[in-house]
Design a protein around this motif. Structure first.
Motif, mmCIF file in Angstrom:
data_model
loop_
_atom_site.group_PDB
_atom_site.id
_atom_site.type_symbol
_atom_site.label_atom_id
_atom_site.label_comp_id
_atom_site.label_asym_id
_atom_site.label_seq_id
_atom_site.Cartn_x
_atom_site.Cartn_y
_atom_site.Cartn_z
ATOM 1 N N GLY A 125 -9.620 -2.140 7.044
ATOM 2 C CA GLY A 125 -10.802 -2.963 6.832
ATOM 3 C C GLY A 125 -10.529 -4.175 5.963
ATOM 4 O O GLY A 125 -11.098 -5.256 6.184
ATOM 5 N N GLU A 126 -9.655 -4.020 4.967
ATOM 6 C CA GLU A 126 -9.284 -5.137 4.082
ATOM 7 C C GLU A 126 -8.517 -6.197 4.866
ATOM 8 O O GLU A 126 -8.724 -7.398 4.663
ATOM 9 N N LEU A 127 -7.643 -5.741 5.753
ATOM 10 C CA LEU A 127 -6.861 -6.674 6.572
ATOM 11 C C LEU A 127 -7.764 -7.465 7.511
ATOM 12 O O LEU A 127 -7.637 -8.690 7.626
ATOM 13 N N LEU A 128 -8.688 -6.777 8.185
ATOM 14 C CA LEU A 128 -9.554 -7.445 9.157
ATOM 15 C C LEU A 128 -10.528 -8.406 8.492
ATOM 16 O O LEU A 128 -11.021 -9.342 9.127
ATOM 17 N N MET A 151 -2.292 -3.042 2.537
ATOM 18 C CA MET A 151 -3.747 -3.140 2.670
ATOM 19 C C MET A 151 -4.293 -2.094 3.639
ATOM 20 O O MET A 151 -3.599 -1.650 4.545
ATOM 21 N N ARG A 152 -5.536 -1.723 3.415
ATOM 22 C CA ARG A 152 -6.239 -0.856 4.354
ATOM 23 C C ARG A 152 -6.680 -1.687 5.562
ATOM 24 O O ARG A 152 -6.762 -2.908 5.494
ATOM 25 N N GLY A 206 -4.529 -0.547 -5.191
ATOM 26 C CA GLY A 206 -5.933 -0.312 -5.487
ATOM 27 C C GLY A 206 -6.301 1.147 -5.633
ATOM 28 O O GLY A 206 -7.474 1.512 -5.569
ATOM 29 N N HIS A 207 -5.294 2.024 -5.850
ATOM 30 C CA HIS A 207 -5.591 3.421 -6.119
ATOM 31 C C HIS A 207 -6.165 3.562 -7.525
ATOM 32 O O HIS A 207 -5.876 2.760 -8.417
ATOM 33 N N THR A 208 -6.980 4.598 -7.716
ATOM 34 C CA THR A 208 -7.618 4.808 -9.015
ATOM 35 C C THR A 208 -6.631 5.313 -10.050
ATOM 36 O O THR A 208 -6.671 4.915 -11.221
ATOM 37 N N ASP A 209 -5.731 6.210 -9.648
ATOM 38 C CA ASP A 209 -4.712 6.735 -10.557
ATOM 39 C C ASP A 209 -3.467 7.094 -9.762
ATOM 40 O O ASP A 209 -3.439 6.975 -8.530
ATOM 41 N N ARG A 249 0.379 1.865 5.338
ATOM 42 C CA ARG A 249 0.086 1.887 3.901
ATOM 43 C C ARG A 249 0.991 2.921 3.212
ATOM 44 O O ARG A 249 1.504 2.674 2.114
ATOM 45 N N HIS A 250 1.188 4.060 3.863
ATOM 46 C CA HIS A 250 2.125 5.062 3.359
ATOM 47 C C HIS A 250 3.535 4.466 3.288
ATOM 48 O O HIS A 250 4.273 4.711 2.327
ATOM 49 N N THR A 251 3.886 3.705 4.324
ATOM 50 C CA THR A 251 5.220 3.103 4.390
ATOM 51 C C THR A 251 5.416 2.103 3.258
ATOM 52 O O THR A 251 6.473 2.073 2.609
ATOM 53 N N TYR A 252 4.410 1.293 3.005
ATOM 54 C CA TYR A 252 4.488 0.313 1.912
ATOM 55 C C TYR A 252 4.740 1.018 0.578
ATOM 56 O O TYR A 252 5.634 0.618 -0.188
ATOM 57 N N CYS A 253 3.967 2.054 0.302
ATOM 58 C CA CYS A 253 4.112 2.779 -0.971
ATOM 59 C C CYS A 253 5.503 3.399 -1.093
ATOM 60 O O CYS A 253 6.136 3.352 -2.160
#
Length: 375
Positions: free
Chosen positions: A202-205, A199-200, A338-341, A316-320
């Protein structure tokens, strides 16, 4: 080497025609002219370098501070976070230099001096935001409305930003950061939420307990908690996530669900069992300030000995990267993140943490060569 341009001034006779009034020559150092500036623009600078106050355009009493206020108010296409960043950077770094100056009195030298001074204290990307996104764009706006004759920011060399997309944390860094966060603060669960969901910030908070489906092991992302600025006053605001694709459902592993249950139990024991916000303030069911959370994360990072270049978004980089190493295909991964492509995912978020894959490829090549009996 200097560049010299001679200019002739004329005045119109009542009977028609023109009478030459004189010839003047102006010079400027050649190395002070950005390579991208056209000769017509150089000519403009020289011809106007000795203009008197009476030659200034009407509206010369408008200050840059007036312009910025008008310009930023009209930027309705900016995301609130970007608008807040621009207002913050303006107040802190631009206003002290040119805020009180009349638009017609601002020179390329003023802006160049600002850029040079900030190189010692700010990252290149931030300087570029200041010089290009704020000053150059706002003066372009002023030029379009006729407030100024020419956008002098066009003549300023703006430093380029190297394409450094960050990196993923190593296994050692992940363990050190987790242990430090859990040992030092009640909100240590935040590190696990970031690493296990991607999660980003802002999404987490913005996350509430209603967004978490413990039984189905899913987290519903549908909002973001951001910092915005209105008339110079900063405040938090709930908004929609970054893009339409960002509204999503993330499947999470059982281990994260168990840790969330344990965290909820501890919060209940300490009298916060009825709170709706997952990462709430200690004494109120309110969202954490993004700035305070960033400060908290830096404390964890420094105490854990994690690299200075690591920040919240690095998780987030680590998760991916971890998902990629686990063999998860990219199309599934963009549903989770939630990436577009897949293009942004592949270019920015997937990192090679070890040379294991390369050595594996070399071993496969060796086997193929033996199979084909190629010496």
């Amino acid at each position: 080497m200097n560049v010299a341009v001679s200019t002739t001034t004329y005045t119109e006779c009542p009977q028609g025609g023109a009478v030459s009034q004189g010839i003047s020559t102006n010079t400027i150092p050649a190395n002070a002219i950005p390579a991208s500036v056209a000769f017509s623009d150089i000519l403009y600078i020289l011809q106007n370098s000795s203009s008197s106050a009476s030659d200034k355009k009407r509206g010369s009493t408008r200050t840059y501070d007036n312009l910025f206020t008008e310009w930023i108010a009209g930027k309705t296409n900016l995301k609130p976070t970007t608008k807040y960043k621009y207002e913050y950077l303006y107040q802190l770094h631009v206003k002290p230099y040119i805020g009180d100056k009349s638009l017609c009195d601002i020179t390329a030298k003023d802006i160049s001096q600002l850029v040079q001074d900030k190189k010692a204290v700010l990252a290149t990307a931030v300087i570029r935001d200041i010089a290009s996104c704020i000053i150059r764009q706002s003066l372009h706006y002023a030029e379009g409305l006729g407030y100024i004759e020419r956008n002098v920011a066009r003549f300023v060399d703006i430093p380029t930003v190297s394409q450094n997309h960050g990196r993923a944390l190593t296994n050692t860094e992940i363990n050190a950061l987790r242990q430090t966060a859990y040992a030092s603060h009640r909100l240590g669960i935040a590190v696990d939420l970031l690493i296990y969901t991607g999660m980003r910030k802002g999404e987490l908070l913005a996350l509430t307990w209603d967004d978490i489906d413990m039984d189905n092991k899913e987290i519903h992302v549908n909002k973001s908690w951001i910092r915005v600025c209105t008339n110079g006053n900063a405040r938090g605001e709930l908004t929609t996530p970054k893009t339409k694709k960002s509204i999503r459902v993330i499947a999470v592993p059982s281990v994260l669900i168990e840790r969330l249950r344990s965290y909820k139990e501890r919060e209940t024991e300490e009298g916060r069992g009825d709170r709706k916000i997952v990462l709430c303030q200690k004494h109120a069911d309110k969202h954490l300030s993004p700035n305070n959370f960033e400060r908290l994360f830096r404390q964890w990072k420094d105490a854990a000995g994690v690299g200075k270049e690591i920040h919240i978004h690095s998780l987030r980089h680590t998760y991916c990267t971890l998902m990629n190493e686990a063999g998860v295909d990219n199309w599934t991964l963009i549903q989770q993140t939630g990436h577009t492509d897949t293009r942004m995912l592949e270019m920015v978020y997937l990192h090679q943490r070890t040379k294991e894959a390369q050595h594996s490829a070399a071993t496969k090549l060796e086997g193929k060569l033996k199979e084909l009996q190629i010496a």
